[in-house]
Scaffold this motif. Structure first.
Motif, PDB file in Angstrom:
ATOM      1  N   MET A   1     -29.065  30.627 -48.767  1.00 29.63           N
ATOM      2  CA  MET A   1     -28.233  31.074 -47.643  1.00 29.63           C
ATOM      3  C   MET A   1     -27.300  32.176 -48.125  1.00 29.63           C
ATOM      4  N   THR A   2     -27.299  33.236 -47.395  1.00 26.65           N
ATOM      5  CA  THR A   2     -26.482  34.380 -47.807  1.00 26.65           C
ATOM      6  C   THR A   2     -25.018  34.112 -47.525  1.00 26.65           C
ATOM      7  N   ARG A   3     -24.203  34.299 -48.544  1.00 22.46           N
ATOM      8  CA  ARG A   3     -22.764  34.132 -48.384  1.00 22.46           C
ATOM      9  C   ARG A   3     -22.107  35.486 -48.237  1.00 22.46           C
ATOM     10  N   ALA A   4     -20.969  35.529 -47.545  1.00 16.52           N
ATOM     11  CA  ALA A   4     -20.268  36.801 -47.344  1.00 16.52           C
ATOM     12  C   ALA A   4     -18.794  36.554 -47.431  1.00 16.52           C
ATOM     13  N   VAL A   5     -18.104  37.564 -47.838  1.00 17.36           N
ATOM     14  CA  VAL A   5     -16.646  37.471 -47.932  1.00 17.36           C
ATOM     15  C   VAL A   5     -16.016  38.565 -47.114  1.00 17.36           C
ATOM     16  N   SER A   6     -14.893  38.234 -46.550  1.00 20.06           N
ATOM     17  CA  SER A   6     -14.156  39.227 -45.763  1.00 20.06           C
ATOM     18  C   SER A   6     -13.227  39.999 -46.685  1.00 20.06           C
ATOM     19  N   VAL A   7     -13.304  41.302 -46.571  1.00 21.48           N
ATOM     20  CA  VAL A   7     -12.507  42.154 -47.442  1.00 21.48           C
ATOM     21  C   VAL A   7     -11.566  42.997 -46.600  1.00 21.48           C
ATOM     22  N   ARG A   8     -10.316  42.959 -46.964  1.00 26.99           N
ATOM     23  CA  ARG A   8      -9.328  43.777 -46.261  1.00 26.99           C
ATOM     24  C   ARG A   8      -8.817  44.849 -47.213  1.00 26.99           C
ATOM     25  N   PHE A   9      -8.758  46.056 -46.718  1.00 31.00           N
ATOM     26  CA  PHE A   9      -8.284  47.167 -47.538  1.00 31.00           C
ATOM     27  C   PHE A   9      -6.988  47.703 -46.940  1.00 31.00           C
ATOM     28  N   GLY A  10      -5.940  47.799 -47.767  1.00 29.64           N
ATOM     29  CA  GLY A  10      -4.726  48.490 -47.350  1.00 29.64           C
ATOM     30  C   GLY A  10      -4.691  49.822 -48.050  1.00 29.64           C
ATOM     31  N   ILE A  11      -5.120  50.875 -47.392  1.00 31.08           N
ATOM     32  CA  ILE A  11      -5.292  52.185 -48.025  1.00 31.08           C
ATOM     33  C   ILE A  11      -4.790  53.278 -47.111  1.00 31.08           C
ATOM     34  N   VAL A  12      -4.759  54.464 -47.619  1.00 32.56           N
ATOM     35  CA  VAL A  12      -4.202  55.605 -46.892  1.00 32.56           C
ATOM     36  C   VAL A  12      -5.314  56.514 -46.435  1.00 32.56           C
ATOM     37  N   LEU A  13      -5.237  56.951 -45.197  1.00 34.25           N
ATOM     38  CA  LEU A  13      -6.209  57.872 -44.623  1.00 34.25           C
ATOM     39  C   LEU A  13      -5.695  59.292 -44.750  1.00 34.25           C
ATOM     40  N   LEU A  14      -6.437  60.146 -45.416  1.00 37.82           N
ATOM     41  CA  LEU A  14      -5.990  61.546 -45.571  1.00 37.82           C
ATOM     42  C   LEU A  14      -6.289  62.354 -44.320  1.00 37.82           C
ATOM     43  N   LEU A  32     -11.028  58.035 -47.243  1.00 32.06           N
ATOM     44  CA  LEU A  32      -9.971  57.091 -47.528  1.00 32.06           C
ATOM     45  C   LEU A  32      -9.475  57.285 -48.954  1.00 32.06           C
ATOM     46  N   LEU A  33      -8.159  57.364 -49.110  1.00 34.64           N
ATOM     47  CA  LEU A  33      -7.529  57.578 -50.410  1.00 34.64           C
ATOM     48  C   LEU A  33      -6.678  56.375 -50.785  1.00 34.64           C
ATOM     49  N   ASP A  34      -6.390  56.243 -52.086  1.00 30.03           N
ATOM     50  CA  ASP A  34      -5.592  55.104 -52.517  1.00 30.03           C
ATOM     51  C   ASP A  34      -4.092  55.369 -52.395  1.00 30.03           C
ATOM     52  N   ALA A  35      -3.695  56.609 -52.073  1.00 30.25           N
ATOM     53  CA  ALA A  35      -2.294  56.987 -51.895  1.00 30.25           C
ATOM     54  C   ALA A  35      -2.263  58.372 -51.271  1.00 30.25           C
ATOM     55  N   PRO A  36      -1.134  58.793 -50.698  1.00 34.00           N
ATOM     56  CA  PRO A  36      -1.059  60.166 -50.183  1.00 34.00           C
ATOM     57  C   PRO A  36      -1.458  61.161 -51.265  1.00 34.00           C
ATOM     58  N   ARG A  37      -2.442  61.999 -50.956  1.00 34.18           N
ATOM     59  CA  ARG A  37      -2.985  62.973 -51.904  1.00 34.18           C
ATOM     60  C   ARG A  37      -3.490  62.295 -53.179  1.00 34.18           C
TER      61      ARG A  37
END
Length: 268
Positions: A1-14, A32-37
């Motif tokens: 049975m295929t298992r799945a995990v929910s992933v939430r990303f808190g990231i910055v959109l350039l 998507l960037l990990d910080a402004p610029r």
């Protein structure tokens, strides 16, 4: 049975990066960037559900919710993008301003891409360029013919009214052909951008001084590409480099490492 995990990303959109329409393409992408610029993380569909957490100084911090397969001993590890290896070489540089004069804002905040598979890229790029040149030549020839007709129309009749009406029609046709050429040239540049992006192994954003850096680069030949669409014609950078060992730390200089290839084929 295929298992799945929910992933939430808190990231910055350039910003939004528009991709040229092509078969099967349903929407443009968001980078998507990990910080402004900051560093490039991923590109997601523009219709992916997003929650805006905060907005300030022209940036939005967002959250995306999705699903990925659960990892276990039986599941193969996800391969690294082509051209990217752990402990690989580093490539860095600065995009200089027009005239190659350093500036605090030269090439700042631009998407910069590291391109690979250059032999294939060059063949595809040449083919697209040939088609663009052919279509622009058709319009150029039509404009030249209309301009010849216009010159003759002014002397084609002793009736000033008839000559004026004919010249007005030709001027309108010339103006319309000019608009078609502008649209065709814009499409050609978009086709070049889309083609180059398909060969990107890494992407990033230049900092406030126009500096960029790529890490974990495998041995091989690469090009660094960036474009500033605000000018007419747009300002572009295409730089050549060769990685020979994981210990390489290559610093590119647009004055010396400029590629002989014009991203837009010299079309104006």
């Amino acid at each position: 049975m295929t298992r799945a995990v929910s992933v939430r990303f808190g990231i910055v959109l350039l910003a939004f990066v528009s991709a040229l329409s092509r078969p099967g393409a349903a929407s443009v992408e968001r980078i998507l960037l990990d910080a402004p610029r900051g560093a490039w993380l991923a590109a997601v569909r523009s219709d992916a559900p997003m929650i805006v957490i905060e907005e300030r100084n022209g940036w939005r911090r967002v959250r995306i919710e999705g699903w990925v397969p659960a990892t276990d001993a039986s599941a193969p590890a996800e391969p690294s993008p082509r051209g990217v290896v752990v402990g690989g070489a580093r490539v860095r540089g600065v995009l200089l301003a027009p005239g190659d004069v350093p500036s605090a804002s030269a090439g700042s905040g631009l998407i910069v891409m590291l391109l690979s598979d250059l032999e294939v890229l060059d063949r595809e790029h040449a083919a697209v360029g040939d088609e663009c040149r052919s279509r622009l030549k058709e319009i150029n020839d039509r404009v030249e013919s209309l301009q010849g007709d216009l010159a003759r129309a002014l002397n084609s009749s002793d009736n000033l009214r008839q000559a004026t009406e004919r010249s007005d029609r030709l001027k309108a046709q010339i103006a319309q052909a000019g608009k078609e050429r502008t649209a065709r040239l814009r499409d050609c540049r978009s086709a070049a951008d889309t083609l180059l992006e398909r060969h990107a192994v890494q992407k990033g954003i230049t900092d406030g001084n126009g500096a960029f850096e790529f890490d974990g680069i495998a041995s091989g030949r690469y090009r660094v590409y960036a474009a500033d669409p605000s000018g007419d014609p747009p300002r572009t950078w295409l730089l050549e480099c060769k990685v020979t060992a994981p210990s390489d730390a290559i610093v590119l200089d647009p004055r010396h490492d400029r590629s002989a290839i014009d991203p837009y084929w010299g079309l104006r």
